[in-house]
Design a protein around this motif. Structure first.
Motif: not given
Length: 599
Positions: A432, A526, A426, A523, A43, A78
Motif C-alpha cells: 500500500a 495491519r 489498508l 498501520l 506500506v 510505515v
C-alpha cells in the motif's frame, strides 16, 4: 464462521443479522508466506520533498527537513518512504525535468544530506525508495545541450528523438502527437545560423525532451545511474512514466491524445471527445503508439538483474504505468521484471460498492496470475487528494485539479469517505502507498489564486487544466506557527489555505478519533494482524451497497465498508477492532468501514 462456496441472495441488512445468512465465498486470493519479502506487504509513504519540511526558511522543503522529521514516520508505522525527485533540475516540472541524475539540487541540499537521510532512515528501520525519471531529461542536461549544438544525424542527437519536419519546408511537426500537458509534443529547434531546424519530441513539457531508448548508450547510462544510488544505499526506485520509454517504430500518427489520469481525447474529427479509458475495450497501444510498447520489458529485465546483483534484502522497482487492461499492466511485474506497479484502477474507482469490489477482485486475480502482490493507492502528487475527490458524488467528472470557480467538494463528506476508503484499503493484502498529508485528512487546496500556480499543465492549456498544485501544498505541522510549522519563516512555495491549520499535526497527535490517530491504529493493526500477507474472500449476504470481506492473515478479520444510505449491523459476536467513524447503536453507519474479529 461458516464457509460456503455458494452465493446467496443479498438482503439489505439494516437490522439484526442472522449469522446463517452470511457466507464466505471461495478464496479470491490465497495467503502469502508469513515471511514474504518486505516489499510484498509494505506500506510505503510518499514524500514530495519541496512540500514536506523546510529547514532553512526559503519556503521550499529540503532533505535536512525530511531527515529532521523521520521519527514522525517511524511513529506513524510505515515501512519505507518514496522520495519524489530531488536531483539537479531547473524545476520546470517540479524536478521531473532532471539535469543531473547523480547530484542533489541545491534547493534540496547536497549529496552529503542525501547520505545523512539514508543513514537516519535506516537507523529508524525505514527503507528509502527514490524516484527515477528515465523517459525524458531536462533540456538543460549536458547530453541535450550537446545534441542541440550537433548536426542532424549525429551521435549526440541520436540520444534523443530528433526528426525532420513535414510540409514543404519542414515547417510541420513529424507527426500529430500531443503532449500529456497540452499542446504539441514536438518543438522545433533553431540552427546556429538562425534558420529553423529539426524537431524534438517531448511527451510532456518542451523542457523535457524524450530519450531515444533504442540507443544502447541511453540504456547503459541508466544502468550506471541505478548503481550510483544503490551504492549509496537506496532500497529501490519508483520509475516515472515506466510505460513510455519505447515508441512504435516509424512514429505513426496517434488516434488519441492522452491527458492526465490516463483519460484520452480523440485526434480524429474535432478532437474534443473525452473518454475514461478503463472499460472501453480499446487497444490504446495502437491508438497511442508511444505507450506500453513491448520493448519496455527488455529494459526492466536488465534493471532487475542489476538490483538482484546487490543481494538481500531485496532492492525494488515500482512502475508508474497507466496501462490497461490489467493483464497488460501486470506484465510489468512478472518475476523477472519489476516488483510492484501502482494500481491506478483502484485509485480511480468511484465510491460505489460494486465498483470497489470488482476492482479489488480483478486486481488480485491479475497480480496473482504473475505471482506478484497487488498494490493499493488512493492519493499521490498527480491527482486530487482523495479527501477532496470523494467529496463529490459518484459520476462527477474526474478533474486535474480543482479551481476556486469550480464546483467545490463537500469537505466533511470527503473526509468521512476518505477515512472509510483508507480503512478498506489498508485491510487488503499486498502493498500500500500513502501520500504525505493524507494521514492528516488534508483536502486539496481548491481556492488557490491562479497567479501562484506552477504546474506546466496550467500554462500549456492556458488555464483550461487547473493542474496538480492543489495536492502539492506544503504540510501543516504546527497550527498558527509561521507557515504552520512547515519551516522557520512564513514563506511557502505554494500558499497554504487557511483551513490547513485545522489539520496540523500538533492538533491531532494523541487526539482520540483524529485522522492521524486512525492511520496510526490502522498501520499498527495491519502489521500485528499480518493483513498484508493474508488471504481474501468476500462475504456474501450484505446488500449491494456494502463491500464485505475476510482477510485471513494472522487471524480472521471481517471488514465491512458501508457505502449505502442505511446503517448495517455486524454479525453477532463480531468484536470491533477499529472503525473509521463511530458506530451508532452498534450499527455501521453510512460511509464507514469497520475491522472486526468474527469467529
Amino acid at each position: 464462521m461458516t464457509r460456503s462456496a455458494s452465493t446467496l441472495d443479498r438482503p439489505t441488512l439494516d437490522g439484526p443479522v442472522d449469522p446463517d445468512t452470511l457466507r464466505v465465498s471461495d478464496v479470491v486470493h490465497a495467503a502469502d508466506s508469513p515471511d514474504a519479502a518486505w516489499w510484498r506487504q509494505a506500506v510505503i509513504y510518499q514524500i514530495y520533498p519541496r512540500s514536506w519540511s523546510d529547514s532553512d526558511g526559503d519556503g521550499i522543503g529540503d532533505l535536512p527537513g525530511i531527515t529532521s522529521r523521520l521519527t514522525y514516520l517511524r511513529d506513524l508505522g510505515v515501512d519505507a518512504v518514496w522520495l519524489s525527485p530531488f536531483y539537479t533540475s531547473p524545476q520546470a516540472d517540479a524536478g521531473y525535468d532532471v539535469a543531473d541524475y547523480r547530484d542533489v539540487d541545491p534547493l534540496f541540499g547536497t549529496l552529503a544530506d542525501a547520505d545523512a537521510l539514508l543513514e537516519t532512515a535506516h537507523g529508524l528501520g525505514i527503507r528509502v525508495i527514490v524516484d527515477l525519471v528515465p523517459n525524458h531529461s531536462s533540456d538543460e542536461h549536458v547530453w541535450f545541450q550537446a545534441a542541440l549544438a550537433a548536426a542532424p544525424g549525429s551521435a549526440e542527437r541520436d540520444l534523443y528523438m530528433f526528426r525532420d519536419g513535414t510540409g514543404e519546408h519542414g515547417e510541420l511537426p513529424p507527426n500529430n502527437w500531443q503532449s500529456v500537458f497540452g499542446g504539441p509534443a514536438w518543438t522545433r529547434t533553431t540552427d546556429a545560423d538562425g534558420t529553423p531546424g529539426q524537431w524534438y519530441l517531448h511527451l510532456f513539457d518542451r523542457k523535457q525532451p524524450d530519450f531515444n531508448w533504442e540507443n544502447p548508450r541511453v540504456r547503459s547510462e541508466f544502468e550506471s545511474v541505478l548503481r550510483f544510488w544503490l551504492d549509496r544505499g537506496v532500497d529501490g526506485f519508483r520509475v516515472d512514466v515506466a510505460h513510455g520509454l519505447i515508441k512504435e517504430q516509424g512514429l505513426p500518427d496517434a488516434r488519441e491524445r492522452t491527458t492526465m489520469l490516463g483519460d484520452t481525447q480523440s485526434t480524429e474529427g474535432d478532437g474534443t471527445t473525452d473518454g475514461d479509458t478503463a472499460d472501453d475495450g480499446v487497444d490504446h497501444r495502437v491508438h497511442t503508439p508511444y505507450w506500453d510498447q513491448d520493448g519496455v520489458h527488455e529494459v526492466y529485465r536488465v534493471w532487475r538483474q542489476v538490483l538482484e546483483s546487490y543481494g538481500t534484502p531485496d532492492r525494488i522497482l515500482c512502475a508508474e504505468a497507466w496501462v490497461e487492461p490489467q493483464e497488460r499492466a501486470v506484465a510489468y511485474v512478472r518475476p523477472d521484471e519489476m516488483h510492484q506497479a501502482f494500481n491506478f484502477d483502484f485509485l480511480t474507482a468511484p465510491w460505489i460498492a460494486h465498483d470497489l469490489r470488482s476492482v479489488i477482485e480483478s486486481s488480485l486475480r491479475a497480480a496473482d496470475s504473475v505471482g506478484a502482490p497487488s498494490t493499493w493507492v488512493l492519493s499521490n502528487h498527480d491527482v486530487v487528494r482523495h479527501a477532496s475527490r470523494l467529496g463529490f458524488e459518484p459520476g462527477h467528472r474526474r478533474q486535474n485539479g480543482i479551481a476556486a470557480g469550480d464546483p467545490q467538494p463537500d469537505r466533511a463528506l470527503g473526509l468521512r469517505r476518505a477515512r472509510a476508503a483508507t480503512t478498506l484499503m489498508l485491510a487488503l493484502p499486498g502493498g500500500a502507498y500513502v501520500y504525505q498529508g493524507e494521514e492528516l485528512g488534508l483536502p486539496d487546496s481548491t481556492d488557490m489564486p491562479d497567479e501562484f500556480r506552477q504546474d506546466p499543465t496550467f500554462a500549456r492549456t492556458a488555464g483550461a487544466e487547473t493542474g496538480r498544485d492543489g495536492c502539492r501544498v506544503p504540510l501543516p505541522w504546527v497550527a498558527g506557527a509561521p507557515s504552520n510549522g512547515f519551516g522557520p519563516s512564513d514563506r511557502t512555495w505554494l500558499p497554504q489555505p487557511d483551513v490547513y491549520r485545522e489539520y496540523a499535526v500538533d492538533t491531532q497527535v494523541g487526539v482520540e478519533g483524529s485522522t492521524l490517530e486512525l492511520y496510526r491504529t490502522l498501520l499498527a493493526g495491519r502489521r500485528d494482524l499480518a493483513l498484508g500477507t493474508g488471504s481474501l474472500a468476500f462475504v456474501e449476504g450484505y446488500g449491494s451497497d456494502v463491500v464485505a470481506l475476510v482477510n485471513g492473515g494472522r487471524e480472521q478479520v471481517l471488514v465491512v465498508a458501508n457505502l449505502g444510505a442505511e446503517p448495517v449491523r455486524l454479525p453477532e459476536g463480531a468484536e470491533v477492532l477499529v472503525s473509521s467513524a463511530p458506530l451508532v447503536d452498534d450499527l455501521v453507519p453510512t460511509d464507514t468501514t469497520v475491522w472486526a474479529r468474527w469467529a
